[in-house]
Design a protein around this motif. Sequence first.
Motif, PDB file in Angstrom:
ATOM      1  N   ALA A  15       0.816  -1.199   0.000  1.00 21.52           N
ATOM      2  CA  ALA A  15       0.000   0.000   0.000  1.00 21.52           C
ATOM      3  C   ALA A  15       0.849   1.247   0.000  1.00 21.52           C
ATOM      4  O   ALA A  15       0.568   2.197  -0.718  1.00 21.52           O
ATOM      5  CB  ALA A  15      -0.921   0.018   1.208  1.00 21.52           C
ATOM      6  N   LEU A  16       1.870   1.265   0.799  1.00 21.79           N
ATOM      7  CA  LEU A  16       2.742   2.429   0.842  1.00 21.79           C
ATOM      8  C   LEU A  16       3.333   2.704  -0.517  1.00 21.79           C
ATOM      9  O   LEU A  16       3.417   3.834  -0.961  1.00 21.79           O
ATOM     10  CB  LEU A  16       3.879   2.208   1.826  1.00 21.79           C
ATOM     11  N   MET A  17       3.770   1.659  -1.120  1.00 17.96           N
ATOM     12  CA  MET A  17       4.361   1.796  -2.430  1.00 17.96           C
ATOM     13  C   MET A  17       3.383   2.431  -3.393  1.00 17.96           C
ATOM     14  O   MET A  17       3.708   3.345  -4.128  1.00 17.96           O
ATOM     15  CB  MET A  17       4.787   0.415  -2.905  1.00 17.96           C
ATOM     16  N   LEU A  18       2.187   1.952  -3.362  1.00 17.25           N
ATOM     17  CA  LEU A  18       1.189   2.466  -4.291  1.00 17.25           C
ATOM     18  C   LEU A  18       0.749   3.858  -3.925  1.00 17.25           C
ATOM     19  O   LEU A  18       0.487   4.674  -4.790  1.00 17.25           O
ATOM     20  CB  LEU A  18      -0.003   1.526  -4.316  1.00 17.25           C
ATOM     21  N   VAL A  19       0.642   4.133  -2.647  1.00 16.92           N
ATOM     22  CA  VAL A  19       0.244   5.467  -2.223  1.00 16.92           C
ATOM     23  C   VAL A  19       1.253   6.467  -2.715  1.00 16.92           C
ATOM     24  O   VAL A  19       0.918   7.510  -3.240  1.00 16.92           O
ATOM     25  CB  VAL A  19       0.122   5.548  -0.691  1.00 16.92           C
ATOM     26  N   ALA A  20       2.490   6.123  -2.542  1.00 12.94           N
ATOM     27  CA  ALA A  20       3.533   7.019  -2.999  1.00 12.94           C
ATOM     28  C   ALA A  20       3.438   7.202  -4.496  1.00 12.94           C
ATOM     29  O   ALA A  20       3.611   8.286  -5.027  1.00 12.94           O
ATOM     30  CB  ALA A  20       4.893   6.469  -2.615  1.00 12.94           C
ATOM     31  N   THR A  21       3.174   6.143  -5.191  1.00  8.32           N
ATOM     32  CA  THR A  21       3.049   6.201  -6.636  1.00  8.32           C
ATOM     33  C   THR A  21       1.880   7.077  -7.031  1.00  8.32           C
ATOM     34  O   THR A  21       1.962   7.845  -7.969  1.00  8.32           O
ATOM     35  CB  THR A  21       2.850   4.788  -7.214  1.00  8.32           C
ATOM     36  N   ALA A  22       0.793   6.976  -6.289  1.00  7.28           N
ATOM     37  CA  ALA A  22      -0.395   7.743  -6.615  1.00  7.28           C
ATOM     38  C   ALA A  22      -0.137   9.222  -6.535  1.00  7.28           C
ATOM     39  O   ALA A  22      -0.657   9.994  -7.325  1.00  7.28           O
ATOM     40  CB  ALA A  22      -1.519   7.377  -5.659  1.00  7.28           C
ATOM     41  N   SER A  47       1.686   8.951   6.905  1.00  8.28           N
ATOM     42  CA  SER A  47       0.783   7.899   6.434  1.00  8.28           C
ATOM     43  C   SER A  47      -0.314   7.603   7.447  1.00  8.28           C
ATOM     44  O   SER A  47      -0.026   7.372   8.620  1.00  8.28           O
ATOM     45  CB  SER A  47       1.570   6.601   6.181  1.00  8.28           C
ATOM     46  N   THR A  48      -1.546   7.614   6.979  1.00  6.09           N
ATOM     47  CA  THR A  48      -2.700   7.186   7.768  1.00  6.09           C
ATOM     48  C   THR A  48      -3.230   5.927   7.084  1.00  6.09           C
ATOM     49  O   THR A  48      -3.567   5.959   5.902  1.00  6.09           O
ATOM     50  CB  THR A  48      -3.780   8.280   7.795  1.00  6.09           C
ATOM     51  N   VAL A  49      -3.283   4.828   7.840  1.00  7.26           N
ATOM     52  CA  VAL A  49      -3.550   3.529   7.237  1.00  7.26           C
ATOM     53  C   VAL A  49      -4.698   2.823   7.955  1.00  7.26           C
ATOM     54  O   VAL A  49      -4.773   2.833   9.183  1.00  7.26           O
ATOM     55  CB  VAL A  49      -2.288   2.635   7.301  1.00  7.26           C
ATOM     56  N   ARG A  50      -5.575   2.196   7.157  1.00 10.34           N
ATOM     57  CA  ARG A  50      -6.613   1.288   7.671  1.00 10.34           C
ATOM     58  C   ARG A  50      -6.347  -0.082   7.057  1.00 10.34           C
ATOM     59  O   ARG A  50      -6.199  -0.194   5.841  1.00 10.34           O
ATOM     60  CB  ARG A  50      -8.011   1.741   7.263  1.00 10.34           C
ATOM     61  N   VAL A  51      -6.296  -1.117   7.906  1.00  8.76           N
ATOM     62  CA  VAL A  51      -6.009  -2.471   7.448  1.00  8.76           C
ATOM     63  C   VAL A  51      -7.128  -3.392   7.912  1.00  8.76           C
ATOM     64  O   VAL A  51      -7.480  -3.404   9.097  1.00  8.76           O
ATOM     65  CB  VAL A  51      -4.658  -2.971   8.015  1.00  8.76           C
ATOM     66  N   LEU A  52      -7.668  -4.173   6.993  1.00  5.01           N
ATOM     67  CA  LEU A  52      -8.688  -5.155   7.333  1.00  5.01           C
ATOM     68  C   LEU A  52      -8.027  -6.274   8.146  1.00  5.01           C
ATOM     69  O   LEU A  52      -7.057  -6.884   7.710  1.00  5.01           O
ATOM     70  CB  LEU A  52      -9.319  -5.710   6.058  1.00  5.01           C
ATOM     71  N   PRO A 158      -0.858  17.416  -5.451  1.00  8.17           N
ATOM     72  CA  PRO A 158       0.600  17.326  -5.547  1.00  8.17           C
ATOM     73  C   PRO A 158       1.261  16.750  -4.294  1.00  8.17           C
ATOM     74  O   PRO A 158       2.352  16.195  -4.378  1.00  8.17           O
ATOM     75  CB  PRO A 158       1.048  18.764  -5.797  1.00  8.17           C
ATOM     76  N   ASP A 159       0.599  16.855  -3.150  1.00 10.03           N
ATOM     77  CA  ASP A 159       1.208  16.407  -1.900  1.00 10.03           C
ATOM     78  C   ASP A 159       0.343  15.409  -1.147  1.00 10.03           C
ATOM     79  O   ASP A 159       0.463  15.255   0.070  1.00 10.03           O
ATOM     80  CB  ASP A 159       1.507  17.616  -0.992  1.00 10.03           C
ATOM     81  N   GLU A 160      -0.547  14.724  -1.856  1.00 12.90           N
ATOM     82  CA  GLU A 160      -1.404  13.725  -1.222  1.00 12.90           C
ATOM     83  C   GLU A 160      -1.709  12.605  -2.217  1.00 12.90           C
ATOM     84  O   GLU A 160      -1.926  12.852  -3.392  1.00 12.90           O
ATOM     85  CB  GLU A 160      -2.706  14.355  -0.735  1.00 12.90           C
ATOM     86  N   ALA A 161      -1.702  11.371  -1.694  1.00 13.52           N
ATOM     87  CA  ALA A 161      -2.011  10.213  -2.527  1.00 13.52           C
ATOM     88  C   ALA A 161      -2.807   9.206  -1.716  1.00 13.52           C
ATOM     89  O   ALA A 161      -2.723   9.174  -0.491  1.00 13.52           O
ATOM     90  CB  ALA A 161      -0.726   9.578  -3.037  1.00 13.52           C
ATOM     91  N   ARG A 162      -3.576   8.399  -2.434  1.00  8.73           N
ATOM     92  CA  ARG A 162      -4.378   7.351  -1.790  1.00  8.73           C
ATOM     93  C   ARG A 162      -4.026   6.020  -2.445  1.00  8.73           C
ATOM     94  O   ARG A 162      -3.901   5.926  -3.659  1.00  8.73           O
ATOM     95  CB  ARG A 162      -5.862   7.635  -1.974  1.00  8.73           C
ATOM     96  N   PHE A 163      -3.882   5.018  -1.607  1.00 10.38           N
ATOM     97  CA  PHE A 163      -3.571   3.687  -2.073  1.00 10.38           C
ATOM     98  C   PHE A 163      -4.611   2.710  -1.570  1.00 10.38           C
ATOM     99  O   PHE A 163      -5.053   2.803  -0.433  1.00 10.38           O
ATOM    100  CB  PHE A 163      -2.198   3.255  -1.557  1.00 10.38           C
ATOM    101  N   GLU A 164      -4.988   1.777  -2.428  1.00 10.07           N
ATOM    102  CA  GLU A 164      -5.917   0.719  -2.019  1.00 10.07           C
ATOM    103  C   GLU A 164      -5.359  -0.614  -2.471  1.00 10.07           C
ATOM    104  O   GLU A 164      -4.981  -0.774  -3.636  1.00 10.07           O
ATOM    105  CB  GLU A 164      -7.293   0.936  -2.642  1.00 10.07           C
ATOM    106  N   ALA A 181      -4.569   3.485   2.436  1.00  7.52           N
ATOM    107  CA  ALA A 181      -3.598   4.402   3.023  1.00  7.52           C
ATOM    108  C   ALA A 181      -3.703   5.746   2.326  1.00  7.52           C
ATOM    109  O   ALA A 181      -3.874   5.814   1.112  1.00  7.52           O
ATOM    110  CB  ALA A 181      -2.181   3.845   2.888  1.00  7.52           C
ATOM    111  N   VAL A 182      -3.599   6.797   3.117  1.00  4.59           N
ATOM    112  CA  VAL A 182      -3.530   8.148   2.576  1.00  4.59           C
ATOM    113  C   VAL A 182      -2.220   8.738   3.057  1.00  4.59           C
ATOM    114  O   VAL A 182      -1.927   8.736   4.257  1.00  4.59           O
ATOM    115  CB  VAL A 182      -4.722   9.013   3.040  1.00  4.59           C
ATOM    116  N   ASP A 183      -1.411   9.191   2.118  1.00  2.06           N
ATOM    117  CA  ASP A 183      -0.110   9.809   2.431  1.00  2.06           C
ATOM    118  C   ASP A 183      -0.171  11.292   2.133  1.00  2.06           C
ATOM    119  O   ASP A 183      -0.689  11.705   1.092  1.00  2.06           O
ATOM    120  CB  ASP A 183       1.001   9.171   1.615  1.00  2.06           C
ATOM    121  N   ARG A 184       0.397  12.064   3.035  1.00  3.63           N
ATOM    122  CA  ARG A 184       0.521  13.520   2.854  1.00  3.63           C
ATOM    123  C   ARG A 184       1.993  13.895   3.019  1.00  3.63           C
ATOM    124  O   ARG A 184       2.634  13.456   3.986  1.00  3.63           O
ATOM    125  CB  ARG A 184      -0.334  14.254   3.869  1.00  3.63           C
ATOM    126  N   ARG A 185       2.495  14.662   2.080  1.00  8.73           N
ATOM    127  CA  ARG A 185       3.924  15.012   2.082  1.00  8.73           C
ATOM    128  C   ARG A 185       4.287  15.827   3.327  1.00  8.73           C
ATOM    129  O   ARG A 185       3.606  16.778   3.676  1.00  8.73           O
ATOM    130  CB  ARG A 185       4.294  15.778   0.836  1.00  8.73           C
TER     131      ARG A 185
END
Length: 187
Positions: A15-22, A47-52, A158-164, A181-185
Amino acid sequence: MTVPYKRILTVGLSALMLVATAASGDASTSGTDPQRAFDWEIGTWRSTVRVLAEPLSGSADQWLQFVGTSTVRPLMDRRANALEFEVSGPDGRIDALNLRLYEPQAQRWSLTFVNLRDGLLTPSVHGGFRDGVGEFHGDDQLGGRPIKVRFLVFRQGPDEARFEQAFSADGGATWETNWVAVDRRVR
């Protein structure tokens, strides 16, 4: 409750990887060098993360909450990078590493995660960006049964991404989201 930390870590790293990519979006979709698709992510993110808790179990959804940082560092003239992920919450801690490598012959990225709890590598997922969305797929196992893994990355500015991240136990016919996950720079 027993939480499958290895799976959560694997999911989390992915997820982190993808969030960053997003968050990058532009470099990977504007027709520029796909080898530079992750350049936008170099830096530190909150990073703010929710995991099932129990993916593909059929039980009622219970989401675990984590907050922390992810830091992305370039390697080998940005043909690779490493993402360090450290989050914690009421249900524990996830420390992980994601090694991302560009494969020029296939014009795709491979993402391989390491759970620092057990030091094991997970099977890689592969893909890239199309029409502003990062999409990566791979095969894995959950509880001894084969599953498909899908990561989606969405740029939300530009400074926020979401990964699923989602798993499929039926060959990709249906998907269950298990990581958001939602990442904010930060810098």
